[in-house]
Each structure stands twice: as C-alpha cells, then as structure tokens.
Scaffold this motif. Structure first.
Motif, PDB file in Angstrom:
ATOM      1  N   ILE A  73       0.826  -1.205   0.000  1.00  0.00           N
ATOM      2  CA  ILE A  73       0.000   0.000   0.000  1.00  0.00           C
ATOM      3  C   ILE A  73       0.864   1.261   0.000  1.00  0.00           C
ATOM      4  CG2 ILE A  73      -0.229   0.103   2.518  1.00  0.00           C
ATOM      5  CD1 ILE A  73      -3.154   0.959   2.070  1.00  0.00           C
ATOM      6  N   GLY A  74       2.054   1.182   0.605  1.00  0.00           N
ATOM      7  CA  GLY A  74       2.967   2.312   0.587  1.00  0.00           C
ATOM      8  C   GLY A  74       3.477   2.613  -0.807  1.00  0.00           C
ATOM      9  N   VAL A  75       3.822   1.578  -1.552  1.00  0.00           N
ATOM     10  CA  VAL A  75       4.288   1.758  -2.934  1.00  0.00           C
ATOM     11  C   VAL A  75       3.169   2.325  -3.796  1.00  0.00           C
ATOM     12  CG1 VAL A  75       5.052   0.549  -5.006  1.00  0.00           C
ATOM     13  CG2 VAL A  75       6.095   0.003  -2.799  1.00  0.00           C
ATOM     14  N   VAL A  76       1.952   1.810  -3.604  1.00  0.00           N
ATOM     15  CA  VAL A  76       0.805   2.335  -4.347  1.00  0.00           C
ATOM     16  C   VAL A  76       0.605   3.813  -4.041  1.00  0.00           C
ATOM     17  CG1 VAL A  76      -1.700   2.241  -4.585  1.00  0.00           C
ATOM     18  CG2 VAL A  76      -0.369   0.127  -4.569  1.00  0.00           C
ATOM     19  N   SER A  77       0.763   4.194  -2.761  1.00  0.00           N
ATOM     20  CA  SER A  77       0.628   5.592  -2.372  1.00  0.00           C
ATOM     21  C   SER A  77       1.639   6.465  -3.115  1.00  0.00           C
ATOM     22  CB  SER A  77       0.831   5.735  -0.855  1.00  0.00           C
ATOM     23  OG  SER A  77       0.863   7.082  -0.468  1.00  0.00           O
ATOM     24  N   ILE A  78       2.860   5.976  -3.245  1.00  0.00           N
ATOM     25  CA  ILE A  78       3.896   6.727  -3.954  1.00  0.00           C
ATOM     26  C   ILE A  78       3.544   6.860  -5.431  1.00  0.00           C
ATOM     27  CG2 ILE A  78       6.294   6.635  -4.735  1.00  0.00           C
ATOM     28  CD1 ILE A  78       6.969   5.312  -2.019  1.00  0.00           C
ATOM     29  N   VAL A  79       3.098   5.776  -6.050  1.00  0.00           N
ATOM     30  CA  VAL A  79       2.757   5.798  -7.477  1.00  0.00           C
ATOM     31  C   VAL A  79       1.585   6.735  -7.733  1.00  0.00           C
ATOM     32  CG1 VAL A  79       1.892   4.420  -9.403  1.00  0.00           C
ATOM     33  CG2 VAL A  79       3.673   3.482  -7.906  1.00  0.00           C
ATOM     34  N   VAL A  80       0.542   6.630  -6.909  1.00  0.00           N
ATOM     35  CA  VAL A  80      -0.626   7.500  -7.074  1.00  0.00           C
ATOM     36  C   VAL A  80      -0.237   8.960  -6.870  1.00  0.00           C
ATOM     37  CG1 VAL A  80      -2.872   8.144  -6.101  1.00  0.00           C
ATOM     38  CG2 VAL A  80      -2.316   5.731  -6.468  1.00  0.00           C
ATOM     39  N   GLY A  81       0.595   9.228  -5.854  1.00  0.00           N
ATOM     40  CA  GLY A  81       1.045  10.596  -5.613  1.00  0.00           C
ATOM     41  C   GLY A  81       1.795  11.154  -6.801  1.00  0.00           C
ATOM     42  N   ALA A  82       2.646  10.320  -7.424  1.00  0.00           N
ATOM     43  CA  ALA A  82       3.408  10.772  -8.591  1.00  0.00           C
ATOM     44  C   ALA A  82       2.488  11.052  -9.773  1.00  0.00           C
ATOM     45  CB  ALA A  82       4.445   9.713  -8.965  1.00  0.00           C
ATOM     46  N   VAL A  83       1.488  10.194  -9.963  1.00  0.00           N
ATOM     47  CA  VAL A  83       0.532  10.398 -11.066  1.00  0.00           C
ATOM     48  C   VAL A  83      -0.268  11.681 -10.840  1.00  0.00           C
ATOM     49  CG1 VAL A  83      -1.545   9.489 -12.167  1.00  0.00           C
ATOM     50  CG2 VAL A  83       0.349   7.952 -11.650  1.00  0.00           C
ATOM     51  N   VAL A  84      -0.724  11.892  -9.608  1.00  0.00           N
ATOM     52  CA  VAL A  84      -1.476  13.110  -9.295  1.00  0.00           C
ATOM     53  C   VAL A  84      -0.605  14.344  -9.509  1.00  0.00           C
ATOM     54  CG1 VAL A  84      -2.617  14.412  -7.454  1.00  0.00           C
ATOM     55  CG2 VAL A  84      -3.064  11.966  -7.704  1.00  0.00           C
ATOM     56  N   LEU A  85       0.676  14.235  -9.158  1.00  0.00           N
ATOM     57  CA  LEU A  85       1.588  15.361  -9.344  1.00  0.00           C
ATOM     58  C   LEU A  85       1.726  15.721 -10.825  1.00  0.00           C
ATOM     59  CD1 LEU A  85       3.372  17.350  -7.866  1.00  0.00           C
ATOM     60  CD2 LEU A  85       5.234  15.678  -7.938  1.00  0.00           C
ATOM     61  N   LEU A  86       1.690  14.716 -11.690  1.00  0.00           N
ATOM     62  CA  LEU A  86       1.746  14.979 -13.130  1.00  0.00           C
ATOM     63  C   LEU A  86       0.529  15.766 -13.602  1.00  0.00           C
ATOM     64  CD1 LEU A  86       3.071  11.573 -14.546  1.00  0.00           C
ATOM     65  CD2 LEU A  86       4.325  13.722 -14.342  1.00  0.00           C
ATOM     66  N   LEU A  87      -0.592  15.561 -12.912  1.00  0.00           N
ATOM     67  CA  LEU A  87      -1.807  16.296 -13.276  1.00  0.00           C
ATOM     68  C   LEU A  87      -1.694  17.777 -12.947  1.00  0.00           C
ATOM     69  CD1 LEU A  87      -4.553  13.764 -12.092  1.00  0.00           C
ATOM     70  CD2 LEU A  87      -3.695  14.129 -14.419  1.00  0.00           C
ATOM     71  N   TRP A  88      -0.688  18.145 -12.148  1.00  0.00           N
ATOM     72  CA  TRP A  88      -0.459  19.562 -11.845  1.00  0.00           C
ATOM     73  C   TRP A  88      -0.007  20.334 -13.083  1.00  0.00           C
ATOM     74  CZ3 TRP A  88       1.879  21.419  -6.657  1.00  0.00           C
ATOM     75  CH2 TRP A  88       1.176  20.860  -5.582  1.00  0.00           C
ATOM     76  N   ILE A  89       0.588  19.638 -14.044  1.00  0.00           N
ATOM     77  CA  ILE A  89       1.170  20.333 -15.200  1.00  0.00           C
ATOM     78  C   ILE A  89       0.107  21.082 -15.989  1.00  0.00           C
ATOM     79  CG2 ILE A  89       2.441  20.036 -17.373  1.00  0.00           C
ATOM     80  CD1 ILE A  89       3.873  17.650 -16.045  1.00  0.00           C
ATOM     81  N   PRO A  90      -0.983  20.423 -16.432  1.00  0.00           N
ATOM     82  CA  PRO A  90      -1.978  21.162 -17.217  1.00  0.00           C
ATOM     83  C   PRO A  90      -2.749  22.214 -16.416  1.00  0.00           C
ATOM     84  CG  PRO A  90      -2.750  18.925 -16.778  1.00  0.00           C
ATOM     85  CD  PRO A  90      -1.308  18.976 -16.372  1.00  0.00           C
ATOM     86  N   ILE A  91      -2.817  22.065 -15.090  1.00  0.00           N
ATOM     87  CA  ILE A  91      -3.551  23.068 -14.296  1.00  0.00           C
ATOM     88  C   ILE A  91      -2.605  24.120 -13.701  1.00  0.00           C
ATOM     89  CG2 ILE A  91      -5.432  21.488 -13.778  1.00  0.00           C
ATOM     90  CD1 ILE A  91      -4.296  21.064 -11.028  1.00  0.00           C
ATOM     91  N   ARG A  92      -1.327  24.040 -14.078  1.00  0.00           N
ATOM     92  CA  ARG A  92      -0.332  25.070 -13.753  1.00  0.00           C
ATOM     93  C   ARG A  92      -0.158  25.301 -12.260  1.00  0.00           C
ATOM     94  NH1 ARG A  92      -2.123  29.324 -18.550  1.00  0.00           N
ATOM     95  NH2 ARG A  92      -1.495  27.980 -20.284  1.00  0.00           N
ATOM     96  N   GLN A  93      -0.116  24.210 -11.515  1.00  0.00           N
ATOM     97  CA  GLN A  93       0.223  24.293 -10.106  1.00  0.00           C
ATOM     98  C   GLN A  93       1.742  24.189  -9.955  1.00  0.00           C
ATOM     99  OE1 GLN A  93      -2.399  25.566  -8.441  1.00  0.00           O
ATOM    100  NE2 GLN A  93      -2.303  24.034  -6.842  1.00  0.00           N
ATOM    101  N   ARG A  94       2.289  24.819  -8.928  1.00  0.00           N
ATOM    102  CA  ARG A  94       3.735  24.828  -8.706  1.00  0.00           C
ATOM    103  C   ARG A  94       4.084  23.996  -7.478  1.00  0.00           C
ATOM    104  NH1 ARG A  94       5.728  30.729  -8.210  1.00  0.00           N
ATOM    105  NH2 ARG A  94       3.902  30.857  -6.849  1.00  0.00           N
ATOM    106  N   PRO A  95       4.836  22.932  -7.642  1.00  0.00           N
ATOM    107  CA  PRO A  95       5.210  22.098  -6.489  1.00  0.00           C
ATOM    108  C   PRO A  95       6.300  22.744  -5.655  1.00  0.00           C
ATOM    109  CG  PRO A  95       6.266  21.266  -8.471  1.00  0.00           C
ATOM    110  CD  PRO A  95       5.361  22.394  -8.913  1.00  0.00           C
ATOM    111  N   GLY A  96       6.339  22.387  -4.391  1.00  0.00           N
ATOM    112  CA  GLY A  96       7.400  22.822  -3.497  1.00  0.00           C
ATOM    113  C   GLY A  96       8.139  21.608  -2.942  1.00  0.00           C
ATOM    114  N   LEU A  97       9.087  21.861  -2.079  1.00  0.00           N
ATOM    115  CA  LEU A  97       9.835  20.771  -1.450  1.00  0.00           C
ATOM    116  C   LEU A  97       8.892  19.817  -0.723  1.00  0.00           C
ATOM    117  CD1 LEU A  97      12.522  19.469  -0.523  1.00  0.00           C
ATOM    118  CD2 LEU A  97      12.470  21.044   1.431  1.00  0.00           C
TER     119      LEU A  97
END
Length: 237
Positions: A73-97
């Motif tokens: 479940i931890g690995v799945v959490s990491i994968v889902v988080g990474a996929v969601v982070l990619l969705l930030w690109i079209p909505i122009r969100q800026r990630p931080g540390l």
C-alpha cells in the motif's frame, strides 16, 4: 537573492520553485516539522489499516489498488502521488519541497509501520487504534502544512481545480474524495466507521494542530509556493 522567472499563459513560474522558502531563521524548525509531519502521516495511515475499521478516503483507493496489483500500500501511495503530481502540469500548479517529499516519505513510513505493527483483532483493540490513527493524522496534517513548503499532490490538485473551475474548495474536495472512495471501495478498499469518523473529525483536528504548530512568517515579501490558505487544504473530507 535574485531569481530568474518566465511567464507562460499568464502564469509566473520560478526556476527556484523547489527551493522557495529555504532560508530564514526558522528553516531548521520548518524542515523538522515537514518531515516529522509526513512520517507521522504515513504512520497514522498504517494504524488505520491495522485497525481494520475503515481508512481515510485516499487510503481506501490505495488499499484497493494494492489488493489488485499485489504491490504494498505504501508503494501504491507513492505511485498514485506521482501520477497526481503529473496532473499539476496542465492546471499550472507549482510544487514545493513539501510536495515532492510528500510523495515519497508518506509511502515509506506507511510500509515501515505496517512491517512492524501486526493486525489487531477485536473491537477492544481496533477502536483505540482507529482513534489514535485519526488523531495522529490530524497532528501530522497540522505539522506539515504549518511548515509552509507547499501542499501535498492531492491537495494541490484540489486547489488547482478550484482555481480553474471557480467552484468552491468544499465542493471540489467533496467531489474528488467521493470519486476516490467509490473507486477504492469497488477495488476492495476498506470503508467503514473509521472512514466516516475521519471525514467528520479531520478538519477540526487539523485546524487545531495547525494553530499549535504555526511558525511566524519571516517576511511579508516571502514567496508562497501554493495558492490558497492552509485552512482551505484541510476542510473536512
């Protein structure tokens, strides 16, 4: 310190986005809060898994995907988080540390806790574990949000959709998490009294701990990584 910027579609982007806020006399405390909060979040989520009375909304999805894929479940959490982070690109969100750290630290802490804590059977053990997990999750949320290193991938998706659609934070968050819980339940994730109790209590708990762990702003001119207030990111799920 100067920094180069570029403008795309009216959005001002900084090449130092990932290091925004890495300065000032409160830096050590902020970093400690960030990583303590993220680790505690993973630990609390693992306790809810072991309690077996229902998970937080995204945890339901993670558990359902873990059941289907055979991944932890931890690995799945990491994968889902990474996929969601990619969705930030079209909505122009800026990630931080904090955004990038969120993806990895929570999943690692969750799997580590699950490796150490056995399943609990019987309501006499499950109910206290559920309560402890929810309270610690609220504390973790207050810790890492108050550190001001940017929102987690899922909260950033919410605030980005809020900005693009003009819909309220509450409506966007509710729609996202209903979809997440429904999908997770269909996949085999655990929905129960813990899910309902989490939804009712996480907002007040996170607000309480956010105030307790608040760190004074260094300067009114400091750059903010995420749009929206911390309170918007912790409305009841």
């Amino acid at each position: 310190m100067s920094q180069s910027t570029t403008t795309t579609g009216g959005t001002r982007l900084s090449i130092t986005t990932f290091t925004t806020g890495l300065r000032g006399r409160h830096l050590t405390r902020r970093l400690a809060q960030l990583y303590a909060g993220l680790a505690l979040y993973g630990i609390s989520s693992a306790l809810l898994v072991r309690g077996g009375l229902g998970l937080e909304p995204w945890g339901v999805l993670h558990q359902g995907l873990a059941e289907r894929t055979g991944l932890t479940i931890g690995v799945v959490s990491i994968v889902v988080g990474a996929v969601v982070l990619l969705l930030w690109i079209p909505i122009r969100q800026r990630p931080g540390l904090g955004t990038v750290s969120n993806v990895f630290v929570i999943g690692v802490a969750m799997d580590g806790t699950l490796a150490l804590v056995p399943d609990v059977h019987g309501l006499a053990g499950q109910i206290p574990l559920m309560i402890v997990g929810i309270v610690l999750n609220g504390m973790a949320t207050g810790l890492y949000i108050a550190a001001r290193f940017g929102p987690g991938p899922r909260d950033g998706l919410m605030t980005g959709l809020h900005r693009l659609t003009g819909r309220s934070i509450r409506l966007v968050r509710t729609a996202l998490e209903v979809a997440v819980v429904s999908s997770g339940f269909v996949l085999g994730g655990s929905v129960g009294v813990g899910t309902v109790l989490y939804a009712l209590s996480i907002g007040p708990l996170a607000q309480f701990f956010l105030r307790r762990f608040a760190i004074p702003e260094v300067s009114a001119r400091s750059t903010v990584v995420a749009s929206g207030s911390p309170e918007q990111a912790i409305l009841p799920r």
